[in-house]
Design a protein around this motif. Structure first.
Motif, PDB file in Angstrom:
ATOM      1  N   ALA A 254      12.760  -8.622  28.168  1.00 48.49           N
ATOM      2  CA  ALA A 254      12.873  -8.324  26.739  1.00 48.49           C
ATOM      3  C   ALA A 254      13.289  -6.868  26.535  1.00 48.49           C
ATOM      4  O   ALA A 254      14.108  -6.562  25.657  1.00 48.49           O
ATOM      5  N   GLY A 255      12.751  -5.970  27.354  1.00 42.77           N
ATOM      6  CA  GLY A 255      13.093  -4.559  27.229  1.00 42.77           C
ATOM      7  C   GLY A 255      14.524  -4.269  27.634  1.00 42.77           C
ATOM      8  O   GLY A 255      15.223  -3.489  26.973  1.00 42.77           O
ATOM      9  N   ILE A 256      14.973  -4.885  28.700  1.00 44.47           N
ATOM     10  CA  ILE A 256      16.338  -4.682  29.182  1.00 44.47           C
ATOM     11  C   ILE A 256      17.357  -5.106  28.136  1.00 44.47           C
ATOM     12  O   ILE A 256      18.402  -4.474  27.963  1.00 44.47           O
ATOM     13  N   ARG A 257      17.056  -6.144  27.408  1.00 47.28           N
ATOM     14  CA  ARG A 257      18.005  -6.689  26.431  1.00 47.28           C
ATOM     15  C   ARG A 257      17.934  -5.982  25.082  1.00 47.28           C
ATOM     16  O   ARG A 257      18.649  -6.338  24.142  1.00 47.28           O
ATOM     17  N   THR A 258      17.070  -4.973  24.987  1.00 45.34           N
ATOM     18  CA  THR A 258      16.990  -4.177  23.766  1.00 45.34           C
ATOM     19  C   THR A 258      18.171  -3.222  23.713  1.00 45.34           C
ATOM     20  O   THR A 258      18.335  -2.374  24.582  1.00 45.34           O
ATOM     21  N   THR A 259      19.026  -3.380  22.721  1.00 43.82           N
ATOM     22  CA  THR A 259      20.236  -2.561  22.625  1.00 43.82           C
ATOM     23  C   THR A 259      19.971  -1.301  21.808  1.00 43.82           C
ATOM     24  O   THR A 259      18.926  -1.147  21.187  1.00 43.82           O
ATOM     25  N   GLY A 260      20.949  -0.424  21.820  1.00 42.59           N
ATOM     26  CA  GLY A 260      20.825   0.808  21.049  1.00 42.59           C
ATOM     27  C   GLY A 260      20.901   2.029  21.939  1.00 42.59           C
ATOM     28  O   GLY A 260      21.020   1.923  23.166  1.00 42.59           O
ATOM     29  N   ASN A 261      20.790   3.206  21.314  1.00 45.16           N
ATOM     30  CA  ASN A 261      20.884   4.435  22.096  1.00 45.16           C
ATOM     31  C   ASN A 261      19.592   4.686  22.871  1.00 45.16           C
ATOM     32  O   ASN A 261      18.608   3.944  22.756  1.00 45.16           O
ATOM     33  N   LEU A 262      19.586   5.756  23.656  1.00 43.50           N
ATOM     34  CA  LEU A 262      18.445   6.053  24.517  1.00 43.50           C
ATOM     35  C   LEU A 262      17.164   6.239  23.728  1.00 43.50           C
ATOM     36  O   LEU A 262      16.104   5.738  24.121  1.00 43.50           O
ATOM     37  N   ASN A 263      17.223   6.923  22.596  1.00 45.47           N
ATOM     38  CA  ASN A 263      16.018   7.151  21.793  1.00 45.47           C
ATOM     39  C   ASN A 263      15.424   5.839  21.298  1.00 45.47           C
ATOM     40  O   ASN A 263      14.191   5.667  21.297  1.00 45.47           O
ATOM     41  N   LYS A 264      16.279   4.928  20.895  1.00 44.70           N
ATOM     42  CA  LYS A 264      15.790   3.635  20.410  1.00 44.70           C
ATOM     43  C   LYS A 264      15.147   2.843  21.539  1.00 44.70           C
ATOM     44  O   LYS A 264      14.089   2.214  21.365  1.00 44.70           O
ATOM     45  N   ARG A 265      15.749   2.892  22.732  1.00 48.15           N
ATOM     46  CA  ARG A 265      15.195   2.155  23.868  1.00 48.15           C
ATOM     47  C   ARG A 265      13.857   2.752  24.305  1.00 48.15           C
ATOM     48  O   ARG A 265      12.926   2.019  24.654  1.00 48.15           O
ATOM     49  N   CYS A 266      13.764   4.078  24.280  1.00 50.72           N
ATOM     50  CA  CYS A 266      12.493   4.719  24.631  1.00 50.72           C
ATOM     51  C   CYS A 266      11.411   4.367  23.607  1.00 50.72           C
ATOM     52  O   CYS A 266      10.250   4.138  23.973  1.00 50.72           O
ATOM     53  N   ALA A 267      11.788   4.328  22.330  1.00 50.24           N
ATOM     54  CA  ALA A 267      10.838   3.966  21.271  1.00 50.24           C
ATOM     55  C   ALA A 267      10.318   2.543  21.475  1.00 50.24           C
ATOM     56  O   ALA A 267       9.127   2.264  21.248  1.00 50.24           O
ATOM     57  N   TYR A 268      11.203   1.647  21.912  1.00 52.51           N
ATOM     58  CA  TYR A 268      10.772   0.268  22.187  1.00 52.51           C
ATOM     59  C   TYR A 268       9.696   0.262  23.267  1.00 52.51           C
ATOM     60  O   TYR A 268       8.640  -0.386  23.102  1.00 52.51           O
ATOM     61  N   TRP A 269       9.931   0.971  24.358  1.00 56.78           N
ATOM     62  CA  TRP A 269       8.969   0.962  25.458  1.00 56.78           C
ATOM     63  C   TRP A 269       7.676   1.692  25.096  1.00 56.78           C
ATOM     64  O   TRP A 269       6.599   1.315  25.573  1.00 56.78           O
ATOM     65  N   ARG A 270       7.769   2.700  24.231  1.00 53.79           N
ATOM     66  CA  ARG A 270       6.539   3.354  23.772  1.00 53.79           C
ATOM     67  C   ARG A 270       5.656   2.364  23.026  1.00 53.79           C
ATOM     68  O   ARG A 270       4.431   2.344  23.210  1.00 53.79           O
ATOM     69  N   SER A 271       6.276   1.534  22.203  1.00 55.72           N
ATOM     70  CA  SER A 271       5.491   0.534  21.458  1.00 55.72           C
ATOM     71  C   SER A 271       4.889  -0.499  22.409  1.00 55.72           C
ATOM     72  O   SER A 271       3.747  -0.949  22.219  1.00 55.72           O
ATOM     73  N   VAL A 272       5.632  -0.868  23.452  1.00 54.93           N
ATOM     74  CA  VAL A 272       5.122  -1.814  24.448  1.00 54.93           C
ATOM     75  C   VAL A 272       3.895  -1.231  25.151  1.00 54.93           C
ATOM     76  O   VAL A 272       2.871  -1.902  25.324  1.00 54.93           O
ATOM     77  N   ILE A 273       4.001   0.028  25.554  1.00 51.03           N
ATOM     78  CA  ILE A 273       2.902   0.682  26.269  1.00 51.03           C
ATOM     79  C   ILE A 273       1.682   0.840  25.369  1.00 51.03           C
ATOM     80  O   ILE A 273       0.540   0.617  25.789  1.00 51.03           O
ATOM     81  N   LYS A 274       1.899   1.202  24.097  1.00 55.28           N
ATOM     82  CA  LYS A 274       0.787   1.312  23.148  1.00 55.28           C
ATOM     83  C   LYS A 274       0.067  -0.021  23.006  1.00 55.28           C
ATOM     84  O   LYS A 274      -1.175  -0.096  23.066  1.00 55.28           O
ATOM     85  N   ASP A 275       0.833  -1.086  22.791  1.00 55.81           N
ATOM     86  CA  ASP A 275       0.242  -2.427  22.630  1.00 55.81           C
ATOM     87  C   ASP A 275      -0.482  -2.846  23.898  1.00 55.81           C
ATOM     88  O   ASP A 275      -1.547  -3.482  23.831  1.00 55.81           O
ATOM     89  N   TYR A 276       0.087  -2.502  25.037  1.00 62.68           N
ATOM     90  CA  TYR A 276      -0.530  -2.863  26.315  1.00 62.68           C
ATOM     91  C   TYR A 276      -1.876  -2.145  26.467  1.00 62.68           C
ATOM     92  O   TYR A 276      -2.853  -2.718  26.953  1.00 62.68           O
ATOM     93  N   GLY A 277      -1.909  -0.875  26.042  1.00 61.58           N
ATOM     94  CA  GLY A 277      -3.155  -0.117  26.100  1.00 61.58           C
ATOM     95  C   GLY A 277      -4.234  -0.738  25.239  1.00 61.58           C
ATOM     96  O   GLY A 277      -5.400  -0.833  25.648  1.00 61.58           O
ATOM     97  N   LYS A 278      -3.846  -1.182  24.049  1.00 62.07           N
ATOM     98  CA  LYS A 278      -4.818  -1.826  23.157  1.00 62.07           C
ATOM     99  C   LYS A 278      -5.303  -3.149  23.749  1.00 62.07           C
ATOM    100  O   LYS A 278      -6.488  -3.482  23.686  1.00 62.07           O
ATOM    101  N   LYS A 279      -4.391  -3.897  24.321  1.00 59.78           N
ATOM    102  CA  LYS A 279      -4.725  -5.210  24.879  1.00 59.78           C
ATOM    103  C   LYS A 279      -5.752  -5.105  25.994  1.00 59.78           C
ATOM    104  O   LYS A 279      -6.673  -5.932  26.094  1.00 59.78           O
ATOM    105  N   PHE A 280      -5.613  -4.077  26.848  1.00 65.52           N
ATOM    106  CA  PHE A 280      -6.512  -3.946  27.999  1.00 65.52           C
ATOM    107  C   PHE A 280      -7.504  -2.790  27.851  1.00 65.52           C
ATOM    108  O   PHE A 280      -8.104  -2.358  28.833  1.00 65.52           O
ATOM    109  N   ASN A 281      -7.652  -2.299  26.606  1.00 69.10           N
ATOM    110  CA  ASN A 281      -8.622  -1.253  26.306  1.00 69.10           C
ATOM    111  C   ASN A 281      -8.406  -0.013  27.185  1.00 69.10           C
ATOM    112  O   ASN A 281      -9.344   0.530  27.773  1.00 69.10           O
ATOM    113  N   LEU A 282      -7.152   0.422  27.270  1.00 68.76           N
ATOM    114  CA  LEU A 282      -6.797   1.593  28.056  1.00 68.76           C
ATOM    115  C   LEU A 282      -6.575   2.778  27.120  1.00 68.76           C
ATOM    116  O   LEU A 282      -5.919   2.651  26.094  1.00 68.76           O
ATOM    117  N   ASP A 283      -7.127   3.918  27.489  1.00 73.36           N
ATOM    118  CA  ASP A 283      -6.960   5.131  26.695  1.00 73.36           C
ATOM    119  C   ASP A 283      -5.677   5.845  27.141  1.00 73.36           C
ATOM    120  O   ASP A 283      -5.667   6.553  28.143  1.00 73.36           O
TER     121      ASP A 283
END
Length: 387
Positions: A254-283
């Motif tokens: 899903a991340g690889i297929r996210t189009t756009g410039n570098l800032n947009k792609r980094c923003a996508y992965w930041r949201s993934v990491i944030k959600d992942y932290g919430k899911k597994f109770n990671l600070d």
């Protein structure tokens, strides 16, 4: 690959493998910092009282512009950090061309070396090098015909037809400039090899067309590194993976297929990491979500300037010397120096072995060694910090 891949994807994969955020940060920052460490000159190191305590030399693992045309950059930066030689083919030039993943004779050797060292910074550096074998496949760190890329073109991935048309016209104008660049690495192919979703093509010096789908190459690369290095490193530290490989693959795709410039792609992965932290109770600290290429450096040293403008050959510690030697910044450069030596020695070991086979198409000057012995000697004697 770019920051979205070398930092954010690696951070996510480390979390999925079972690492805590701080370890994931050390590994992924080391991975991306290979592209950002451009200081490579010895400087006088001052303590917090402005007294000289020795000399510090950061390990340069990246370069700027036309510096890549020099053999010093090719042999000390490109071969060990960005264009790992595949050691395949008949001629010397062919053997120095990068091959993806397991196609490279050096791939598994570097994985084993990183696992043996059990060092977060070394693992991160190795992840960068091996990830680049997928995006830089069929290019080399040499100035060689193999790197000629003519009539480079791409398939637009944006949704707007008008924007796509403008970008295509812009590229047709820019292309002439890149075709005139030195045939080192993928200089003539612009950034196309490093963009995850990009579909592109080029005409090589043999007049053969190469059609490349980055998305499939990146998917293979990320999962290969996850299974061959990240998971094994996590298991060696007795960690349990948080997600099964199937779920990880789904997220990566899903991340690889996210189009756009570098800032947009980094923003996508930041949201993934944030959600992942919430899911597994990671600070997950905010600093982990905003990679800054000078973050490690600024925590421990201050560059001195004359009249507040001109650079000097001095740097000052912000922390006591023992703390500096334990810092992320210092330890990265130590491991980068060791990694460089390991790779160059392994390349020379290979050429020493094939010398006995007397391969006819190898040039005489390269029949015994690929890297000049004086380079190897210099690296062996070099130290990051000398008192």
């Amino acid at each position: 690959m770019e920051k979205d891949s070398h930092y954010y994807v690696m951070y996510y994969l480390c979390l999925a493998a079972g690492f805590e955020p701080d370890t994931a940060y050390a590994i992924s920052y080391s991975s991306q910092y290979v592209d950002d460490s451009m200081e490579g000159r010895e400087k006088i190191l001052l303590d917090q009282k402005s007294l000289p305590i020795g000399a510090f030399e950061a390990v340069r693992t990246a370069h700027n512009g036309f510096e890549s045309a020099g053999t010093d950059v090719q042999e000390k930066i490109y071969y060990p950090f960005h264009f790992l030689p595949g050691l395949k083919g008949e001629s010397f030039d062919q053997k120095m061309v990068t091959k993806a993943g397991e196609e490279s004779d050096l791939f598994q050797k570097l994985v084993n070396e990183a696992l043996k060292k059990k060092n977060d910074y070394r693992v991160g550096i190795t992840l960068h090098v091996l990830a680049d074998t997928y995006s830089h496949e069929n290019f080399s760190g040499l100035w060689a015909w193999d790197n000629n890329a003519r009539q480079v073109d791409y398939i637009p991935a944006r949704k707007g037809a008008f924007i796509n048309l403008l970008n295509k016209l812009k590229w047709l104008v820019m292309r002439k400039w890149f075709e005139a660049a030195p045939a080192v690495g993928h200089a003539q192919a612009y950034r196309f090899p490093d963009i995850p979703y990009q579909n592109w093509k080029y005409l090589c010096y043999r007049d053969d067309w190469h059609s490349v789908s980055n998305s499939f190459k990146f998917r293979e690369g990320f999962m290969s590194l996850y299974e061959s290095l990240i998971l094994k490193y996590a298991k060696a530290r007795k960690l349990a993976q948080r997600d099964e490989p199937g779920k990880v693959l789904e997220m990566v795709w899903a991340g690889i297929r996210t189009t756009g410039n570098l800032n947009k792609r980094c923003a996508y992965w930041r949201s993934v990491i944030k959600d992942y932290g919430k899911k597994f109770n990671l600070d997950i600290p905010e600093k982990h979500l905003r990679y800054g290429k000078e973050d490690w450096e600024k925590r421990v040293i201050r560059k001195l300037k004359k009249f507040g403008i001109f650079k000097t050959a001095k740097i000052m510690l912000k922390v006591p010397e023992p703390e500096f030697k334990k810092s992320d910044y210092y330890r990265f450069h130590e491991e980068a120096l060791r990694h460089r030596l390991d790779v160059l020695e392994k390349i020379n070991e290979y050429f020493s072995r094939i010398k006995k086979k007397k391969e006819p198409r190898l040039k005489k000057k390269h029949a015994e060694t690929a890297i000049p012995p004086e380079y190897i000697k210099e690296i062996k004697e070099k130290r990051v910090f000398r008192q």
